[in-house]
Design a protein around this motif. Sequence first.
Motif, PDB file in Angstrom:
ATOM      1  N   UNK A 174      -0.066  -0.377  -1.852  1.00 30.29           N
ATOM      2  CA  UNK A 174       0.423  -0.636  -0.494  1.00 30.29           C
ATOM      3  C   UNK A 174       0.788   0.697   0.133  1.00 30.29           C
ATOM      4  N   UNK A 175       0.278   0.921   1.339  1.00 26.97           N
ATOM      5  CA  UNK A 175       0.544   2.178   2.037  1.00 26.97           C
ATOM      6  C   UNK A 175       0.958   1.919   3.474  1.00 26.97           C
ATOM      7  N   UNK A 176       1.465   2.983   4.092  1.00 26.38           N
ATOM      8  CA  UNK A 176       1.873   2.906   5.506  1.00 26.38           C
ATOM      9  C   UNK A 176       1.505   4.197   6.237  1.00 26.38           C
TER      10      UNK A 176
ATOM     11  N   UNK B  68      -0.264  -1.856   4.646  1.00 30.20           N
ATOM     12  CA  UNK B  68      -1.566  -2.448   4.371  1.00 30.20           C
ATOM     13  C   UNK B  68      -1.929  -2.137   2.921  1.00 30.20           C
ATOM     14  N   UNK B  69      -2.842  -2.922   2.370  1.00 32.01           N
ATOM     15  CA  UNK B  69      -3.370  -2.642   1.031  1.00 32.01           C
ATOM     16  C   UNK B  69      -4.468  -1.606   1.186  1.00 32.01           C
TER      17      UNK B  69
ATOM     18  N   UNK C 181       1.282 -10.039   0.000  1.00 33.49           N
ATOM     19  CA  UNK C 181       1.480 -10.496   1.382  1.00 33.49           C
ATOM     20  C   UNK C 181       1.079  -9.439   2.406  1.00 33.49           C
ATOM     21  N   UNK C 182       0.008  -8.741   2.112  1.00 36.06           N
ATOM     22  CA  UNK C 182      -0.540  -7.755   3.052  1.00 36.06           C
ATOM     23  C   UNK C 182      -1.563  -8.446   3.948  1.00 36.06           C
TER      24      UNK C 182
ATOM     25  N   UNK D 150     -12.837   1.959   6.570  1.00 34.62           N
ATOM     26  CA  UNK D 150     -13.289   0.574   6.666  1.00 34.62           C
ATOM     27  C   UNK D 150     -12.103  -0.352   6.413  1.00 34.62           C
ATOM     28  N   UNK D 151     -12.080  -1.468   7.135  1.00 34.41           N
ATOM     29  CA  UNK D 151     -10.961  -2.410   7.041  1.00 34.41           C
ATOM     30  C   UNK D 151     -11.471  -3.843   6.976  1.00 34.41           C
TER      31      UNK D 151
END
Length: 132
Positions: free
Chosen positions: A13-15, A34-35, A67-68, A112-113
């Motif tokens: 998990x990053x921000x 987000x993951x 829960x991302x 990419x997302x």
Amino acid sequence: RPGSVVGVVEVGVQDEADVLQHLQRSVRPSSGTYAYITSMAVAPHLRRCGVGRALLQAAEQQAANWEQELVALHVYENNPAAIRLYERHGMRCCAQDPAWKAMLGGKVRQLMIKPVPARQAGSSSSSSGSSS
């Protein structure tokens, strides 16, 4: 062979503001996190056999467990096989490194997302990052 490693995926998990700034408001996670898939590899003799797809599904499931709302990764633009895999998995490019990076000898990456589907009732609620 039993016990052989066929592939690995690392997700956390990053921000990072550098990633978040490229997201449209419609996909920007409300939590501000987000993951992120930091690395993924498949044994060369098992590529194009579904291992990469399974690893992406596992990463997405872990993101849902955490829960991302979004999973993201960077991929080098000179890796078309990986880009095709990610696109087939529903990921889309939302940003790319500036062209000057290549002019200075660096590798250009695409961001990419993919939105993470909401967890289904009865799905695993494990928060562990490991599986066997």
